[in-house]
Design an enzyme around this catalytic site. Structure first.
Site, PDB file in Angstrom:
ATOM      1  N   HIS A 307       0.845  -1.183   0.000  1.00  0.00           N
ATOM      2  CA  HIS A 307       0.000   0.000   0.000  1.00  0.00           C
ATOM      3  C   HIS A 307       0.881   1.234   0.000  1.00  0.00           C
ATOM      4  O   HIS A 307       1.931   1.236   0.626  1.00  0.00           O
ATOM      5  CB  HIS A 307      -0.931   0.016   1.230  1.00  0.00           C
ATOM      6  CG  HIS A 307      -2.093   0.921   1.041  1.00  0.00           C
ATOM      7  ND1 HIS A 307      -2.024   2.258   1.306  1.00  0.00           N
ATOM      8  CD2 HIS A 307      -3.345   0.683   0.578  1.00  0.00           C
ATOM      9  CE1 HIS A 307      -3.185   2.809   1.020  1.00  0.00           C
ATOM     10  NE2 HIS A 307      -4.010   1.881   0.572  1.00  0.00           N
ATOM     11  N   ASP A 364      -8.114  -5.012  -0.142  1.00  0.00           N
ATOM     12  CA  ASP A 364      -8.614  -5.732  -1.305  1.00  0.00           C
ATOM     13  C   ASP A 364      -8.256  -7.205  -1.301  1.00  0.00           C
ATOM     14  O   ASP A 364      -8.794  -7.983  -2.079  1.00  0.00           O
ATOM     15  CB  ASP A 364      -8.074  -5.083  -2.590  1.00  0.00           C
ATOM     16  CG  ASP A 364      -8.739  -3.750  -2.828  1.00  0.00           C
ATOM     17  OD1 ASP A 364      -9.921  -3.631  -2.472  1.00  0.00           O
ATOM     18  OD2 ASP A 364      -8.084  -2.842  -3.357  1.00  0.00           O
TER      19      ASP A 364
HETATM   20  N1  ACO Z   1       4.238  -7.569  -5.014  1.00  0.00           N
HETATM   21  C1  ACO Z   1       5.597  -7.591  -5.140  1.00  0.00           C
HETATM   22  N2  ACO Z   1       6.401  -6.519  -4.937  1.00  0.00           N
HETATM   23  C2  ACO Z   1       5.794  -5.375  -4.569  1.00  0.00           C
HETATM   24  C3  ACO Z   1       4.396  -5.268  -4.396  1.00  0.00           C
HETATM   25  C4  ACO Z   1       3.622  -6.413  -4.631  1.00  0.00           C
HETATM   26  N3  ACO Z   1       2.276  -6.377  -4.491  1.00  0.00           N
HETATM   27  N4  ACO Z   1       4.076  -4.000  -4.034  1.00  0.00           N
HETATM   28  C5  ACO Z   1       5.245  -3.341  -3.967  1.00  0.00           C
HETATM   29  N5  ACO Z   1       6.283  -4.156  -4.293  1.00  0.00           N
HETATM   30  C6  ACO Z   1       7.721  -3.815  -4.259  1.00  0.00           C
HETATM   31  C7  ACO Z   1       8.111  -2.978  -5.460  1.00  0.00           C
HETATM   32  O1  ACO Z   1       8.553  -3.782  -6.541  1.00  0.00           O
HETATM   33  C8  ACO Z   1       9.218  -2.132  -4.866  1.00  0.00           C
HETATM   34  O2  ACO Z   1      10.366  -2.927  -4.774  1.00  0.00           O
HETATM   35  P1  ACO Z   1      11.836  -2.260  -4.958  1.00  0.00           P
HETATM   36  O3  ACO Z   1      11.973  -1.258  -3.851  1.00  0.00           O
HETATM   37  O4  ACO Z   1      12.775  -3.405  -4.881  1.00  0.00           O
HETATM   38  O5  ACO Z   1      11.812  -1.600  -6.323  1.00  0.00           O
HETATM   39  C9  ACO Z   1       8.742  -1.854  -3.450  1.00  0.00           C
HETATM   40  O6  ACO Z   1       7.918  -2.989  -3.115  1.00  0.00           O
HETATM   41  C10 ACO Z   1       7.943  -0.560  -3.272  1.00  0.00           C
HETATM   42  O7  ACO Z   1       6.852  -0.600  -4.178  1.00  0.00           O
HETATM   43  P2  ACO Z   1       6.282   0.671  -4.966  1.00  0.00           P
HETATM   44  O8  ACO Z   1       5.604   0.201  -6.203  1.00  0.00           O
HETATM   45  O9  ACO Z   1       7.376   1.692  -5.104  1.00  0.00           O
HETATM   46  O10 ACO Z   1       5.251   1.211  -3.906  1.00  0.00           O
HETATM   47  P3  ACO Z   1       4.065   2.194  -4.220  1.00  0.00           P
HETATM   48  O11 ACO Z   1       3.734   2.862  -2.954  1.00  0.00           O
HETATM   49  O12 ACO Z   1       4.366   3.024  -5.414  1.00  0.00           O
HETATM   50  O13 ACO Z   1       2.880   1.194  -4.669  1.00  0.00           O
HETATM   51  C11 ACO Z   1       0.999  -0.226  -4.638  1.00  0.00           C
HETATM   52  C12 ACO Z   1       1.842   0.801  -3.863  1.00  0.00           C
HETATM   53  C13 ACO Z   1       0.620   0.329  -6.029  1.00  0.00           C
HETATM   54  C14 ACO Z   1      -0.295  -0.498  -3.871  1.00  0.00           C
HETATM   55  C15 ACO Z   1       1.830  -1.527  -4.803  1.00  0.00           C
HETATM   56  O14 ACO Z   1       2.162  -2.061  -3.532  1.00  0.00           O
HETATM   57  C16 ACO Z   1       1.106  -2.585  -5.644  1.00  0.00           C
HETATM   58  O15 ACO Z   1       1.227  -2.569  -6.865  1.00  0.00           O
HETATM   59  N6  ACO Z   1       0.342  -3.522  -4.990  1.00  0.00           N
HETATM   60  C17 ACO Z   1      -0.437  -4.499  -5.684  1.00  0.00           C
HETATM   61  C18 ACO Z   1      -1.733  -3.875  -6.187  1.00  0.00           C
HETATM   62  C19 ACO Z   1      -2.732  -3.628  -5.056  1.00  0.00           C
HETATM   63  O16 ACO Z   1      -2.974  -4.475  -4.224  1.00  0.00           O
HETATM   64  N7  ACO Z   1      -3.338  -2.434  -5.105  1.00  0.00           N
HETATM   65  C20 ACO Z   1      -4.374  -2.058  -4.126  1.00  0.00           C
HETATM   66  C21 ACO Z   1      -3.916  -0.951  -3.259  1.00  0.00           C
HETATM   67  S1  ACO Z   1      -5.104  -0.647  -2.019  1.00  0.00           S
HETATM   68  C22 ACO Z   1      -6.255   0.282  -2.753  1.00  0.00           C
HETATM   69  O17 ACO Z   1      -6.052   0.974  -3.711  1.00  0.00           O
HETATM   70  C23 ACO Z   1      -7.544   0.227  -2.163  1.00  0.00           C
END
Ligand code: ACO
Length: 429
Positions: A307, A364
């Site tokens: 998140h 979610d």
């Molecule tokens: N699976 C694997 N790796 C992940 C995930 C995941 N679900 N989420 C984040 N990471 C990793 C990224 O690859 C990154 O790794 P790095 O530092 O080695 O490059 C690190 O964790 C940070 O991730 P970011 O994408 O920079 O974090 P951001 O805050 O931009 O993204 C997000 C948050 C979009 C929710 C992300 O965690 C994601 O894509 N999750 C899956 C989709 C999801 O569940 N979305 C619902 C969110 S809740 C809502 O909207 C109600």
């Protein structure tokens, strides 16, 4: 004495005001930065940018706190009804009995959708995604209520639009579902509560009533409450930015629905179930998929994990997990997809990759499992999210209009070509 931030640029020192919120949230006010220094700030994805001062929702991602108007979501989801929470979020205070009666009556009064709108459904192709349908139906509502198009009308008129939206979105969402499965549309039943009415319109048939299970009704009420607002997320920021051009509320909400649809935002609830099914159909080797999510050369991510703001746990996920168990026990459902979800959670939470990056199951991860158990089709999951988030979008739009906020218009740092002269085609080589 109020705090100031000091900035040194090209040897010159500037003082920037510091803004402190009621929960000690601190911000540096850079609104005059360009005119005083010639610099802008750069923050792709707005990870570190406050776009507004807001009194609606407080969120502390490190400590897993979420309040609407100061009330913890744990209390609201346990004791309140969705309409009570909608009132709180939009009007700022919990309603008295008289205020709640007025609100409920008004919402019930507006549940019918103009009959002409039914004809739109005939134009969508079979299998049209209900989020696309809902977004365009809501945008279309502005054409049925042209009086709503000026956002600066007296509050009574704006209030009517807000009530119409809350009432009719449930009807439109249920109708979109009925049309997609080839069933006749069910009209609303105004003697029902908001959630009961929605379940009725979703599942009853002209030939058979739908018996509303109180556990299912309660879980739906909780789910809607837990989604009611989440401060300046992607869809809410979209609603505010569209509304900031003085576009009407229907169009702003329609844009919010479009923003919510993406799998990195509200669309994650659909993506979670699809992912779990994919893992099950692939033989159920959870570790293999966790490894895929960790592999930087693989675009696969564990949907429902991580998140932008919650870095320890998502407080909504805790409540939903319990509601999920209640619904599955009550309905006697043994869902193999849930077994995969539990294994996935266990493996991921022990894995250093997820621990180091503070990636926990978000709301979610569990909501889709409840929707599935209730019988809501997978493609409708994000519509359910939209239904819950509607009061928040409305409240945020209202706050933005009341604050007289300027049109949203970010800047950029240009990285394209420097000036060059046009070359006619024959000379381009
Ligand atoms: N699976 C694997 N790796 C992940 C995930 C995941 N679900 N989420 C984040 N990471 C990793 C990224 O690859 C990154 O790794 P790095 O530092 O080695 O490059 C690190 O964790 C940070 O991730 P970011 O994408 O920079 O974090 P951001 O805050 O931009 O993204 C997000 C948050 C979009 C929710 C992300 O965690 C994601 O894509 N999750 C899956 C989709 C999801 O569940 N979305 C619902 C969110 S809740 C809502 O909207 C109600």
């Amino acid at each position: 004495m109020s705090e100031k931030a000091k900035l040194i640029l090209e040897g010159k020192e500037y003082e920037l005001p510091v803004v402190i919120g009621t929960e000690n949230e601190k911000a540096i006010d850079i609104s005059k930065l360009l005119e005083t220094t010639g610099y802008i700030t750069l923050d792709t994805g707005f990870k570190n940018t406050g776009s507004t001062k807001s009194a609606i929702t407080f969120l502390d991602g490190d400590n897993g706190i979420l309040w609407y108007r100061g009330y913890p979501i744990e209390q609201l989801s346990e004791y309140a009804s969705f309409l009570e929470v909608a009132y709180l979020v939009i009007y700022g205070e919990l309603p008295t009995q008289k205020e709640l009666d007025y609100f409920q009556r008004s919402i019930s009064h507006h549940t019918l959708v103009h009959e002409d709108m039914k004809r739109f459904y005939e134009a969508y192709p079979t299998g049209a995604h209900p989020m696309g349908v809902l977004s365009s139906m809501i945008a279309s509502m502005s054409t049925f209520y042209p009086g709503s198009q000026n956002p600066n009308r007296p509050f009574k008129d704006i209030e009517l639009t807000m009530h119409r939206l809350i009432a009719k979105m449930a009807t439109l969402a249920a109708q979109a579902n009925k049309v997609s499965i080839g069933h006749p549309i069910m009209y609303p039943k105004n003697s029902y509560s908001y959630t009961q009415n929605f379940l009725h319109m979703m599942f009853a048939l002209p030939t058979a009533d739908y018996e509303i299970d109180p556990v299912v009704d309660d879980a739906l009420n909780k789910l809607l409450i837990l989604h009611a607002d989440h401060e300046q997320n992607c869809s809410t920021s979209t609603v505010r930015i569209v509304g900031s051009s003085q576009s009407n509320l229907y169009s702003s909400i329609s844009a919010g629905i479009a923003a919510l649809w993406g799998p990195l935002h509200g669309g994650a609830n659909q993506a979670v179930i699809e992912m779990l099914e994919r893992i099950k159909n692939d033989g159920g080797d959870v570790q293999k998929w966790v490894d895929k999510a960790k592999d930087k050369n693989d675009s696969f991510r564990l949907m429902g994990f991580g998140h932008r703001v919650y870095k320890n746990f998502d407080p909504r996920a805790k409540i939903i997990k319990k509601a999920c168990d209640d619904v599955l026990n009550r309905l006697g459902i043994h869902d193999p997809v849930l077994d995969i979800a539990k294994q996935l959670e266990e493996v991921a939470l022990k894995d250093p990759y997820f621990i180091e990056r503070k990636l926990y199951p978000n709301v979610d991860f569990y909501s889709g499992i409840i929707y599935r158990a209730i019988g809501i089709p997978t493609e409708m999951f994000t519509v359910m999210f939209a239904l819950g988030r509607l009061p928040g979008w409305i409240a945020q739009w209202k706050e933005m209009i009341e604050h007289g906020e300027p049109i949203g218009r970010p800047r950029q740092v240009y990285t394209g070509s420097t000036k060059r002269d046009y070359v006619p085609i024959p000379k381009r080589g």
